[in-house]
Scaffold this active site. Sequence first.
Site, PDB file in Angstrom:
ATOM      1  N   ASP A 182       0.663  -3.822   3.269  1.00 47.72           N
ATOM      2  CA  ASP A 182      -0.073  -2.699   2.697  1.00 47.72           C
ATOM      3  C   ASP A 182       0.377  -2.351   1.285  1.00 47.72           C
ATOM      4  O   ASP A 182      -0.366  -1.753   0.525  1.00 47.72           O
ATOM      5  CB  ASP A 182       0.073  -1.463   3.594  1.00 47.72           C
ATOM      6  CG  ASP A 182      -0.737  -1.633   4.849  1.00 47.72           C
ATOM      7  OD1 ASP A 182      -1.741  -2.352   4.793  1.00 47.72           O
ATOM      8  OD2 ASP A 182      -0.370  -1.050   5.878  1.00 47.72           O
ATOM      9  N   HIS A 236       8.694  -2.542   8.588  1.00 48.50           N
ATOM     10  CA  HIS A 236       7.740  -2.933   9.619  1.00 48.50           C
ATOM     11  C   HIS A 236       8.436  -2.944  10.965  1.00 48.50           C
ATOM     12  O   HIS A 236       9.608  -3.307  11.052  1.00 48.50           O
ATOM     13  CB  HIS A 236       7.155  -4.325   9.324  1.00 48.50           C
ATOM     14  CG  HIS A 236       5.891  -4.579  10.081  1.00 48.50           C
ATOM     15  ND1 HIS A 236       5.893  -5.080  11.352  1.00 48.50           N
ATOM     16  CD2 HIS A 236       4.608  -4.334   9.748  1.00 48.50           C
ATOM     17  CE1 HIS A 236       4.639  -5.156  11.776  1.00 48.50           C
ATOM     18  NE2 HIS A 236       3.839  -4.709  10.820  1.00 48.50           N
TER      19      HIS A 236
END
Length: 428
Positions: free
Chosen positions: A363, A306
């Site tokens: 996700d 991320h």
Amino acid sequence: MAKDPMRLVGEGVDLELPVLEGSVGPDVIDIRKLYAATGKFTFDPGFTSTASCESKITYIDGDKGELQYRGYPIEQLAKDSDYMEVCYLLLFGELPSKAEKKKFTDDITNHTMLHEQLHRFFSGFRRDAHPMAIMVGVVGALAAFYHDSTDINDPHQRMVASYRLIAKIPTIAAMTFKYSIGQPFVYPDNKLSYAGNFLNMMFSVPTEDYTVSPTLERAMDLIFILHADHEQNASTSTVRLAGSSGANPFACIAAGIACLWGPAHGGANEACLNMLEEIGTVDRIPEFVARAKDKADPFRLMGFGHRVYKNFDPRATVMRDTAHKVLAELGVDDPLFDVAMELEKIALEDEYFVSKKLYPNVDFYSGIILRAMGFPTSMFTVLFALARTSGWISQWKEMIEDPTQKIGRPRQLFTGTPQRDYVPIDKR
Ligand code: CMC
């Protein structure tokens, strides 16, 4: 107490730049006068060091793995709140009272139906169109139907547009799915909750009774809460940039949906499931992990890493628990989940991923839950867009109401050919 300014010295420049202090988080150097004073721009592709706006909505501390909406930690909201309350919180800054929540929920519920003419848009698309392509088109087209809520200078119209977008996006999302499988559209049922109504529009058919499972309804609501906002990410910045020109909110949200589609952003949940399918069996994981580590191979482990979270993604922690609960309650037996669980284990122990602080992100787990709930992979990013609409519209509203707001107009470092004379085609 005002902060000491920063001094920028060199190349004939000696400039004091104000340092602004937020309520939490890093201070920012105010460079608004930099170009006028020095004739120089700053260079920051990908905005890794640039605060593009002032905001009071969402706070992230990537190193500590913290995410807060209006100061409330995501873990608390995930445990005790619901998506309607979170929408209210994002839009208006405070948790609603009982009466405020009821009124807000009723108002949203009363806007769930789409203009009937909009149904015709769907038949213009191929049945195998990606649902995100349909989402971009139909959400953008809302501006052609709701003329009474496109005047961005009228606070009442801004509010109506915000409510309409939050209310209608599940209806549009479910219609993209129904269209793709050739089933009739299911009208919203205002007796149901926001999440329950969405599941009903997705999975019910006129010929059968359908009861929304409370477990799935709660899991859906949780997914919506966790995805509702994430400060100035790519799609939110897109919404703000589009809105900065004065474009109407429906167009701005359509722009956000288009940006979210990319696999480095919202498209990662779909890409992650496709990757798990490609891996197929646990014994092939080492091959894919090796590819992810190979500099010469563009392959990345989808659902890992991320831009902001460099320790863990707090949304992923909540989602991981929910994934286990949903899988257990549904009694799902899917070899892909074994692949996912093994991949998670290997990547969390592997030196490459550990040293680069690449952890499973939201996700990774949301894809697993959504698959177990019966959503096709192509709908995953649509669900992200659905949930993020509340965050996008809150950020858009905040921007429009900010008196210092200007059209977004980045500058560039030009490295192309300087001026030269045109050469007629027969002389080239
Ligand atoms: N697999 C393998 N290596 C990776 C991965 C990955 N998923 N992510 C980053 N790296 C490596 C990358 O190669 C680089 O290595 P080096 O320093 O040796 O060149 C290093 O880690 C840093 O990567 P980066 O691309 O500079 O980091 P970034 O902050 O620009 O990218 C990211 C963040 C999310 C785009 C990236 O981690 C990625 O592509 N992940 C996979 C896609 C994904 O899951 N995206 C969903 C993000 S969460 C949902 C959302 O908010 O949209």
